[in-house]
Design an enzyme around this catalytic site. Structure first.
Site, PDB file in Angstrom:
ATOM      1  CG  HIS A  18      -6.784  -2.483   3.026  1.00  0.00           C
ATOM      2  ND1 HIS A  18      -5.995  -1.919   3.111  1.00  0.00           N
ATOM      3  CD2 HIS A  18      -7.498  -2.417   2.715  1.00  0.00           C
ATOM      4  CE1 HIS A  18      -6.790  -0.657   2.601  1.00  0.00           C
ATOM      5  NE2 HIS A  18      -8.263  -1.453   1.929  1.00  0.00           N
TER       6      HIS A  18
ATOM      7  CG  HIS B  44      -8.577  -3.365  -2.269  1.00  0.00           C
ATOM      8  ND1 HIS B  44      -9.405  -3.140  -3.307  1.00  0.00           N
ATOM      9  CD2 HIS B  44      -8.247  -2.846  -0.773  1.00  0.00           C
ATOM     10  CE1 HIS B  44     -10.776  -1.345  -1.936  1.00  0.00           C
ATOM     11  NE2 HIS B  44      -9.184  -1.533  -1.541  1.00  0.00           N
TER      12      HIS B  44
ATOM     13  CG  ASN C 233     -12.916  -0.794   3.813  1.00  0.00           C
ATOM     14  OD1 ASN C 233     -12.534  -0.420   5.705  1.00  0.00           O
ATOM     15  ND2 ASN C 233     -10.980   0.134   3.745  1.00  0.00           N
TER      16      ASN C 233
ATOM     17  CG  ASP D 281      -1.806   0.794   0.552  1.00  0.00           C
ATOM     18  OD1 ASP D 281      -3.083   0.832   0.491  1.00  0.00           O
ATOM     19  OD2 ASP D 281      -1.964   1.951   1.015  1.00  0.00           O
TER      20      ASP D 281
HETATM   21  P1  AMP Z   1      -9.866   0.868   0.359  1.00  0.00           P
HETATM   22  O1  AMP Z   1      -9.762   2.377   0.831  1.00  0.00           O
HETATM   23  O2  AMP Z   1     -10.128   0.402   1.786  1.00  0.00           O
HETATM   24  O3  AMP Z   1     -10.343   1.123  -0.828  1.00  0.00           O
HETATM   25  O4  AMP Z   1      -8.314   0.776  -0.248  1.00  0.00           O
HETATM   26  C1  AMP Z   1      -7.667   1.720  -1.364  1.00  0.00           C
HETATM   27  C2  AMP Z   1      -6.289   1.780  -0.374  1.00  0.00           C
HETATM   28  O5  AMP Z   1      -5.285   1.674  -1.866  1.00  0.00           O
HETATM   29  C3  AMP Z   1      -5.735   2.644   0.582  1.00  0.00           C
HETATM   30  O6  AMP Z   1      -4.831   1.950   1.762  1.00  0.00           O
HETATM   31  C4  AMP Z   1      -4.623   3.814  -0.804  1.00  0.00           C
HETATM   32  O7  AMP Z   1      -3.484   3.903   0.065  1.00  0.00           O
HETATM   33  C5  AMP Z   1      -4.523   2.219  -1.916  1.00  0.00           C
HETATM   34  N1  AMP Z   1      -3.807   3.076  -2.340  1.00  0.00           N
HETATM   35  C6  AMP Z   1      -3.876   4.046  -3.571  1.00  0.00           C
HETATM   36  N2  AMP Z   1      -3.366   3.794  -4.805  1.00  0.00           N
HETATM   37  C7  AMP Z   1      -2.080   2.838  -4.316  1.00  0.00           C
HETATM   38  C8  AMP Z   1      -1.269   3.101  -5.469  1.00  0.00           C
HETATM   39  N3  AMP Z   1      -1.302   4.074  -6.014  1.00  0.00           N
HETATM   40  N4  AMP Z   1      -0.559   2.570  -4.875  1.00  0.00           N
HETATM   41  C9  AMP Z   1      -0.954   0.973  -3.711  1.00  0.00           C
HETATM   42  N5  AMP Z   1      -1.856   1.845  -3.098  1.00  0.00           N
HETATM   43  C10 AMP Z   1      -2.221   3.124  -3.358  1.00  0.00           C
END
Ligand code: AMP
Length: 111
Positions: A100, A98, A85, A29
């Protein structure tokens, strides 16, 4: 419009990728919530768990098995959080399924 995760899958934008096969990709992340914070992402674009169809269900098993494997490889198999989420009210920001995988510190009970 392609999700940020589709752009990672297509190598349009970079990511620190730790696993990839035909169905899944996993990477660090960009804004980690712990020493280890990986994202386990389906290549098939499914907006969230809520939109999963019965034919997608084998992916869930594969994602949890990959979580076990990655947790071991990253030294957090003794305790980590695996969460997804679902929807804006849960804080979902990327509408591409996805999990986490967060660990590497004492997480304690969920607040
Ligand atoms: P969610 O808020 O559950 O949809 O999680 C999305 C996650 O994607 C967040 O924890 C962000 O920090 C992560 N994220 C967004 N853009 C990127 C990226 N380019 N590379 C890696 N992680 C990302």
């Amino acid at each position: 419009m392609a999700t940020v995760f589709e752009k990672i899958i297509s190598r349009e934008i970079p990511a620190d990728i730790v696993f990839e096969n035909e169905r899944l990709i996993a990477f660090h992340d960009i804004a980690p919530k712990g020493p280890i914070h990986l994202l386990i992402v389906t290549k098939k674009v499914i907006p969230s768990l809520q939109e999963m169809a019965p034919e997608d269900l084998p992916l869930l098993g594969e994602m949890t098995q990959l979580a076990q494997q990655l947790a071991s490889q990253h030294g957090v198999a003794d305790g980590y959080r695996l969460l997804t989420n679902i929807g804006p009210n849960a804080g979902q920001t990327v509408f591409h399924l996805h999990f986490h995988l967060i660990g590497g510190k004492t997480l304690g009970p969920m607040a």
